[in-house]
Design a protein around this motif. Sequence first.
Motif, PDB file in Angstrom:
ATOM      1  N   CYS A   6      50.948  65.976 -27.875  1.00 45.92           N
ATOM      2  CA  CYS A   6      50.667  65.408 -26.566  1.00 45.92           C
ATOM      3  C   CYS A   6      50.410  63.916 -26.759  1.00 45.92           C
ATOM      4  O   CYS A   6      49.626  63.512 -27.625  1.00 45.92           O
ATOM      5  N   GLU A  13      51.232  69.992 -28.613  1.00 49.06           N
ATOM      6  CA  GLU A  13      51.436  70.334 -27.200  1.00 49.06           C
ATOM      7  C   GLU A  13      50.988  71.755 -26.884  1.00 49.06           C
ATOM      8  O   GLU A  13      50.518  72.035 -25.779  1.00 49.06           O
ATOM      9  N   CYS A  16      47.191  71.450 -26.266  1.00 52.55           N
ATOM     10  CA  CYS A  16      46.787  70.256 -25.523  1.00 52.55           C
ATOM     11  C   CYS A  16      45.443  70.488 -24.831  1.00 52.55           C
ATOM     12  O   CYS A  16      45.193  71.546 -24.256  1.00 52.55           O
ATOM     13  N   CYS A  18      44.158  68.188 -22.531  1.00 48.27           N
ATOM     14  CA  CYS A  18      44.055  67.275 -21.391  1.00 48.27           C
ATOM     15  C   CYS A  18      43.505  67.932 -20.129  1.00 48.27           C
ATOM     16  O   CYS A  18      42.785  67.297 -19.352  1.00 48.27           O
TER      17      CYS A  18
END
Length: 203
Positions: A6, A13, A16, A18
């Motif tokens: 990411c 990813e 991730c 986030c």
Amino acid sequence: MSRPLCLRCKRPESHCLCALIPELTPRTRVVVLQHPSEARHALNTARLAVLGLGGARRLVGERFQYEQWAEPGYAPHVLFPGEGAEVLAPGCAAATGAPVQLIVPDGTWTHARKLLHINPQLAALPRVMLPPGLTTRYRVRHADIPGALSTIEAVTHALNALEAPRNFDELLRPFEALIDGQIAGMGADLYARHHLNRKVPWR
């Protein structure tokens, strides 16, 4: 073959973080001065702290110019223990004056001390420190001194004191998921052997 990362949190990813990073806007301006060796570490909690705080910055290096870290209109304080450091608690002097710029050296204790030693303008600033007795949740790294916290934990505790009664524990959500993922990845037996059964304080 390396896994795609990411671009924001720098995690794979498939892992991730986030979605767990909050969008918090403190009155305090946080500046993390990160030693290059820490920036390369996979468990880099300073990055997560900065991503979750509006106005926060992370600078990587060993020598820093005043213009790099200064925040006009803010009273700079270095988060590092030492003689004369003010203990951060709700209602402390640092919390009742001008908005604080919290400067956080990031790395091992040896690296953090070196950052202050070779940057005399930083070393001359007022210091603040966390109260004793805090316990880290960083269950997959070992500390080089007793009572050490990860950078994201230290920043969270500092903001909780500086901006009480506001609470910034939400900042720890991606950190806790990161640690849980590391423990799951190594397996219960390996984790117990290398972490639970050691008598060294965690970091």
